[in-house]
Design a protein around this motif. Sequence first.
Motif, PDB file in Angstrom:
ATOM      1  N   ARG A  44       0.836  -1.199   0.000  1.00  0.00           N
ATOM      2  CA  ARG A  44       0.000   0.000   0.000  1.00  0.00           C
ATOM      3  C   ARG A  44       0.872   1.250   0.000  1.00  0.00           C
ATOM      4  O   ARG A  44       1.952   1.267   0.572  1.00  0.00           O
ATOM      5  CB  ARG A  44      -0.913   0.032   1.225  1.00  0.00           C
ATOM      6  CG  ARG A  44      -1.926  -1.103   1.229  1.00  0.00           C
ATOM      7  CD  ARG A  44      -2.767  -1.128   2.493  1.00  0.00           C
ATOM      8  NE  ARG A  44      -1.879  -1.319   3.655  1.00  0.00           N
ATOM      9  CZ  ARG A  44      -2.029  -0.714   4.826  1.00  0.00           C
ATOM     10  NH1 ARG A  44      -3.012   0.112   5.022  1.00  0.00           N
ATOM     11  NH2 ARG A  44      -1.195  -0.945   5.814  1.00  0.00           N
ATOM     12  N   HIS A  46       1.837   4.882   1.226  1.00  0.00           N
ATOM     13  CA  HIS A  46       1.675   5.744   2.400  1.00  0.00           C
ATOM     14  C   HIS A  46       1.254   7.136   1.931  1.00  0.00           C
ATOM     15  O   HIS A  46       1.495   7.510   0.785  1.00  0.00           O
ATOM     16  CB  HIS A  46       3.003   5.810   3.166  1.00  0.00           C
ATOM     17  CG  HIS A  46       2.868   6.378   4.537  1.00  0.00           C
ATOM     18  ND1 HIS A  46       3.007   7.717   4.788  1.00  0.00           N
ATOM     19  CD2 HIS A  46       2.600   5.804   5.722  1.00  0.00           C
ATOM     20  CE1 HIS A  46       2.835   7.938   6.083  1.00  0.00           C
ATOM     21  NE2 HIS A  46       2.581   6.785   6.667  1.00  0.00           N
ATOM     22  N   THR A  47       0.637   7.897   2.797  1.00  0.00           N
ATOM     23  CA  THR A  47       0.136   9.218   2.414  1.00  0.00           C
ATOM     24  C   THR A  47       1.235  10.278   2.320  1.00  0.00           C
ATOM     25  O   THR A  47       1.049  11.287   1.650  1.00  0.00           O
ATOM     26  CB  THR A  47      -0.926   9.710   3.418  1.00  0.00           C
ATOM     27  OG1 THR A  47      -0.361   9.679   4.728  1.00  0.00           O
ATOM     28  CG2 THR A  47      -2.162   8.840   3.358  1.00  0.00           C
ATOM     29  N   HIS A  48       2.361  10.065   3.008  1.00  0.00           N
ATOM     30  CA  HIS A  48       3.443  11.045   3.019  1.00  0.00           C
ATOM     31  C   HIS A  48       4.770  10.375   2.679  1.00  0.00           C
ATOM     32  O   HIS A  48       4.937   9.181   2.894  1.00  0.00           O
ATOM     33  CB  HIS A  48       3.566  11.699   4.405  1.00  0.00           C
ATOM     34  CG  HIS A  48       2.369  12.475   4.792  1.00  0.00           C
ATOM     35  ND1 HIS A  48       1.348  11.937   5.543  1.00  0.00           N
ATOM     36  CD2 HIS A  48       2.003  13.746   4.530  1.00  0.00           C
ATOM     37  CE1 HIS A  48       0.413  12.850   5.723  1.00  0.00           C
ATOM     38  NE2 HIS A  48       0.784  13.950   5.112  1.00  0.00           N
ATOM     39  N   THR A  49       5.702  11.184   2.208  1.00  0.00           N
ATOM     40  CA  THR A  49       7.049  10.679   1.995  1.00  0.00           C
ATOM     41  C   THR A  49       7.746  10.594   3.352  1.00  0.00           C
ATOM     42  O   THR A  49       7.295  11.192   4.332  1.00  0.00           O
ATOM     43  CB  THR A  49       7.857  11.602   1.069  1.00  0.00           C
ATOM     44  OG1 THR A  49       8.134  12.829   1.750  1.00  0.00           O
ATOM     45  CG2 THR A  49       7.123  11.871  -0.249  1.00  0.00           C
ATOM     46  N   ARG A 102       4.913  -1.752   2.384  1.00  0.00           N
ATOM     47  CA  ARG A 102       4.461  -0.362   2.236  1.00  0.00           C
ATOM     48  C   ARG A 102       5.370   0.313   1.218  1.00  0.00           C
ATOM     49  O   ARG A 102       6.559   0.041   1.149  1.00  0.00           O
ATOM     50  CB  ARG A 102       4.544   0.351   3.588  1.00  0.00           C
ATOM     51  CG  ARG A 102       4.096   1.780   3.588  1.00  0.00           C
ATOM     52  CD  ARG A 102       2.626   1.919   3.424  1.00  0.00           C
ATOM     53  NE  ARG A 102       1.938   1.646   4.679  1.00  0.00           N
ATOM     54  CZ  ARG A 102       0.735   2.100   4.941  1.00  0.00           C
ATOM     55  NH1 ARG A 102       0.090   2.825   4.078  1.00  0.00           N
ATOM     56  NH2 ARG A 102       0.160   1.789   6.078  1.00  0.00           N
ATOM     57  N   PRO A 105       4.953   7.492  -1.564  1.00  0.00           N
ATOM     58  CA  PRO A 105       4.576   8.223  -2.775  1.00  0.00           C
ATOM     59  C   PRO A 105       5.823   8.807  -3.429  1.00  0.00           C
ATOM     60  O   PRO A 105       6.783   9.165  -2.738  1.00  0.00           O
ATOM     61  CB  PRO A 105       3.647   9.331  -2.249  1.00  0.00           C
ATOM     62  CG  PRO A 105       4.003   9.492  -0.825  1.00  0.00           C
ATOM     63  CD  PRO A 105       4.488   8.166  -0.344  1.00  0.00           C
ATOM     64  N   THR A 107       7.163  11.803  -5.014  1.00  0.00           N
ATOM     65  CA  THR A 107       6.833  13.212  -5.160  1.00  0.00           C
ATOM     66  C   THR A 107       8.034  14.051  -4.758  1.00  0.00           C
ATOM     67  O   THR A 107       8.909  13.583  -4.043  1.00  0.00           O
ATOM     68  CB  THR A 107       5.596  13.591  -4.311  1.00  0.00           C
ATOM     69  OG1 THR A 107       5.273  14.955  -4.547  1.00  0.00           O
ATOM     70  CG2 THR A 107       5.848  13.403  -2.833  1.00  0.00           C
TER      71      THR A 107
END
Length: 111
Positions: A44, A46-49, A102, A105, A107
Amino acid sequence: MLHQSREQTPHCALTAIEAHRAQLMNRIDSWVLLVSPQPLPTARVHTHTMGQVIDRLAQLTAHTYTALAAGPDEVFWEATEFVDDLAIAYTDLATELLAGTRRLPVTTTSL
């Protein structure tokens, strides 16, 4: 240290501090991508680096020190709880990255 300086700097003068924070987060993210194993296909996102997570931990730590120095006990203990919770989440994220369950992202952080 950056976050302590940030708290005492007028908003109009934050450009250099924010640029340095973004640079540090991007360096952390590059390093983590370099040393982390390839995630499993089912991992999955994760929402943040990792750089963003560490920056947030530093921000909350600076807030906690400020509360310790100048705030009521209740504010200090609440800030300490936030730092503890994020530290546990950081540890869990690192464990999941190493296990390949995990992924982070992809970015570039800009503030």
